[in-house]
Design an enzyme around this catalytic site. Sequence first.
Site, PDB file in Angstrom:
ATOM      1  N   LYS A  22      -1.648   6.938  -0.384  1.00 20.59           N
ATOM      2  CA  LYS A  22      -0.460   7.158  -1.219  1.00 20.59           C
ATOM      3  C   LYS A  22      -0.787   8.065  -2.407  1.00 20.59           C
ATOM      4  O   LYS A  22      -0.039   8.988  -2.703  1.00 20.59           O
ATOM      5  CB  LYS A  22       0.076   5.828  -1.766  1.00 20.59           C
ATOM      6  CG  LYS A  22       0.477   4.820  -0.711  1.00 20.59           C
ATOM      7  CD  LYS A  22       1.067   3.569  -1.355  1.00 20.59           C
ATOM      8  CE  LYS A  22       0.098   2.801  -2.235  1.00 20.59           C
ATOM      9  NZ  LYS A  22      -0.966   2.063  -1.547  1.00 20.59           N
ATOM     10  N   ARG A  97       5.834  -3.095  -5.896  1.00 16.20           N
ATOM     11  CA  ARG A  97       4.921  -3.783  -4.988  1.00 16.20           C
ATOM     12  C   ARG A  97       5.360  -5.204  -4.713  1.00 16.20           C
ATOM     13  O   ARG A  97       4.688  -5.915  -3.969  1.00 16.20           O
ATOM     14  CB  ARG A  97       3.529  -3.814  -5.616  1.00 16.20           C
ATOM     15  CG  ARG A  97       2.561  -2.846  -4.969  1.00 16.20           C
ATOM     16  CD  ARG A  97       1.262  -2.875  -5.745  1.00 16.20           C
ATOM     17  NE  ARG A  97       0.161  -2.558  -4.898  1.00 16.20           N
ATOM     18  CZ  ARG A  97      -0.616  -1.472  -5.040  1.00 16.20           C
ATOM     19  NH1 ARG A  97      -0.370  -0.609  -5.989  1.00 16.20           N
ATOM     20  NH2 ARG A  97      -1.615  -1.278  -4.240  1.00 16.20           N
ATOM     21  N   ARG A 132     -14.303   5.669   0.229  1.00 17.45           N
ATOM     22  CA  ARG A 132     -13.471   6.202  -0.850  1.00 17.45           C
ATOM     23  C   ARG A 132     -14.289   6.325  -2.143  1.00 17.45           C
ATOM     24  O   ARG A 132     -15.068   5.442  -2.480  1.00 17.45           O
ATOM     25  CB  ARG A 132     -12.273   5.290  -1.068  1.00 17.45           C
ATOM     26  CG  ARG A 132     -11.385   5.790  -2.194  1.00 17.45           C
ATOM     27  CD  ARG A 132      -9.980   5.391  -2.000  1.00 17.45           C
ATOM     28  NE  ARG A 132      -9.679   4.089  -2.567  1.00 17.45           N
ATOM     29  CZ  ARG A 132      -8.429   3.668  -2.773  1.00 17.45           C
ATOM     30  NH1 ARG A 132      -7.408   4.439  -2.467  1.00 17.45           N
ATOM     31  NH2 ARG A 132      -8.205   2.486  -3.266  1.00 17.45           N
ATOM     32  N   ARG A 165     -14.744   2.625  -6.750  1.00 17.85           N
ATOM     33  CA  ARG A 165     -13.996   1.679  -7.570  1.00 17.85           C
ATOM     34  C   ARG A 165     -14.478   0.268  -7.282  1.00 17.85           C
ATOM     35  O   ARG A 165     -14.730  -0.073  -6.147  1.00 17.85           O
ATOM     36  CB  ARG A 165     -12.501   1.766  -7.215  1.00 17.85           C
ATOM     37  CG  ARG A 165     -11.741   2.719  -8.066  1.00 17.85           C
ATOM     38  CD  ARG A 165     -10.378   3.025  -7.520  1.00 17.85           C
ATOM     39  NE  ARG A 165      -9.578   1.860  -7.145  1.00 17.85           N
ATOM     40  CZ  ARG A 165      -8.340   1.952  -6.659  1.00 17.85           C
ATOM     41  NH1 ARG A 165      -7.782   3.132  -6.512  1.00 17.85           N
ATOM     42  NH2 ARG A 165      -7.666   0.880  -6.331  1.00 17.85           N
ATOM     43  N   ARG A 176      -6.872  -7.590  -1.340  1.00 22.24           N
ATOM     44  CA  ARG A 176      -5.776  -6.654  -1.594  1.00 22.24           C
ATOM     45  C   ARG A 176      -4.891  -6.515  -0.358  1.00 22.24           C
ATOM     46  O   ARG A 176      -3.682  -6.395  -0.467  1.00 22.24           O
ATOM     47  CB  ARG A 176      -6.325  -5.299  -2.031  1.00 22.24           C
ATOM     48  CG  ARG A 176      -6.885  -5.362  -3.441  1.00 22.24           C
ATOM     49  CD  ARG A 176      -7.800  -4.222  -3.740  1.00 22.24           C
ATOM     50  NE  ARG A 176      -7.105  -2.953  -3.807  1.00 22.24           N
ATOM     51  CZ  ARG A 176      -7.710  -1.781  -3.691  1.00 22.24           C
ATOM     52  NH1 ARG A 176      -9.011  -1.724  -3.479  1.00 22.24           N
ATOM     53  NH2 ARG A 176      -7.020  -0.684  -3.776  1.00 22.24           N
TER      54      ARG A 176
HETATM   55  P1  ADP Z   1      -4.264   0.961  -4.012  1.00 27.85           P
HETATM   56  O1  ADP Z   1      -2.954   1.594  -3.660  1.00 27.85           O
HETATM   57  O2  ADP Z   1      -5.414   1.639  -3.409  1.00 27.85           O
HETATM   58  O3  ADP Z   1      -4.255  -0.522  -3.862  1.00 27.85           O
HETATM   59  P2  ADP Z   1      -3.700   1.167  -6.826  1.00 27.85           P
HETATM   60  O4  ADP Z   1      -4.446   2.113  -7.672  1.00 27.85           O
HETATM   61  O5  ADP Z   1      -2.273   1.475  -6.547  1.00 27.85           O
HETATM   62  O6  ADP Z   1      -4.560   1.108  -5.522  1.00 27.85           O
HETATM   63  O7  ADP Z   1      -3.763  -0.322  -7.423  1.00 27.85           O
HETATM   64  C1  ADP Z   1      -4.961  -0.907  -7.888  1.00 27.85           C
HETATM   65  C2  ADP Z   1      -4.685  -2.286  -8.472  1.00 27.85           C
HETATM   66  O8  ADP Z   1      -3.799  -2.187  -9.602  1.00 27.85           O
HETATM   67  C3  ADP Z   1      -3.970  -3.271  -7.547  1.00 27.85           C
HETATM   68  O9  ADP Z   1      -4.871  -3.919  -6.676  1.00 27.85           O
HETATM   69  C4  ADP Z   1      -3.338  -4.244  -8.569  1.00 27.85           C
HETATM   70  O10 ADP Z   1      -4.283  -5.129  -9.125  1.00 27.85           O
HETATM   71  C5  ADP Z   1      -2.886  -3.307  -9.661  1.00 27.85           C
HETATM   72  N1  ADP Z   1      -1.513  -2.817  -9.400  1.00 27.85           N
HETATM   73  C6  ADP Z   1      -1.169  -1.565  -8.972  1.00 27.85           C
HETATM   74  N2  ADP Z   1       0.157  -1.455  -8.796  1.00 27.85           N
HETATM   75  C7  ADP Z   1       0.691  -2.668  -9.134  1.00 27.85           C
HETATM   76  C8  ADP Z   1       2.023  -3.196  -9.166  1.00 27.85           C
HETATM   77  N3  ADP Z   1       3.094  -2.457  -8.820  1.00 27.85           N
HETATM   78  N4  ADP Z   1       2.192  -4.489  -9.556  1.00 27.85           N
HETATM   79  C9  ADP Z   1       1.136  -5.243  -9.920  1.00 27.85           C
HETATM   80  N5  ADP Z   1      -0.138  -4.811  -9.909  1.00 27.85           N
HETATM   81  C10 ADP Z   1      -0.378  -3.541  -9.531  1.00 27.85           C
END
Ligand code: ADP
Length: 223
Positions: A22, A97, A132, A165, A176
Amino acid sequence: MLCNNKNKQLKLIFLGPPGAGKGTQTDIVSERYSIPAISIGAILRDAIKNQTELGKTAAKYVESGELVPDEIIIDIINERLSKDDCKNGFILDGYPRTKTQAAALDESGTEISLVINIFVDDNDIIRRMRGRRVCSSCGATYHIKYNPTSDNKTCSRCGGALIRREDDEPSVVESRLKVYHEQTEPLIKYYEEKGILRTVIGQEKLEDTTALTLNVIENYLKG
Ligand code: ADP
């Protein structure tokens, strides 16, 4: 840069499991259509790195692969979407999310034009996450095989050091994915029912996923 169709704004959401690509597609689409990319994950990582109040609260959730509480995330996004640069379009990467976040987006009056769901199978996600890497300085995302830099140690954009990360460690990736299936996957149906969901099968090569993604966007803009 391409001109956005004058009558149609691109207010786009990328949905999909962690590691589906994404963020990478968001950056490409943002540059191509000159619309801001809003990545809540990047905002949180920045806050954690700078040890702000938000960062201190978010760290324990992010590091264990859980979602940060809705009320915190909703406020951040609503504030960001109220800025002038979002008036003519934007891309949301990683938001909403949860159903609560999707409902909050509707309540804020934000009209989403298109939701692109990038589908990738869990086993492929686990395999991909091992490779990654992110830039410790600007946050750009790479993959040692599918989207490498010249030496896989330094960022092609800013020269910063590439790192893995902490939440890409295999045990955290599993949590996750579980959170994704329980809380985020139901949004596919939510947006399907609104008639704005398009699914793209995430490909091994990022440029193949980009071609499919741009095709969906162009069809929307033409339609
Ligand atoms: P990925 O899409 O690879 O999971 P992100 O960078 O989008 O990685 O998200 C990393 C972390 O940030 C998530 O695992 C969560 O802990 C937090 N996070 C991201 N987006 C949200 C959201 N919309 N609501 C709650 N927590 C979030």
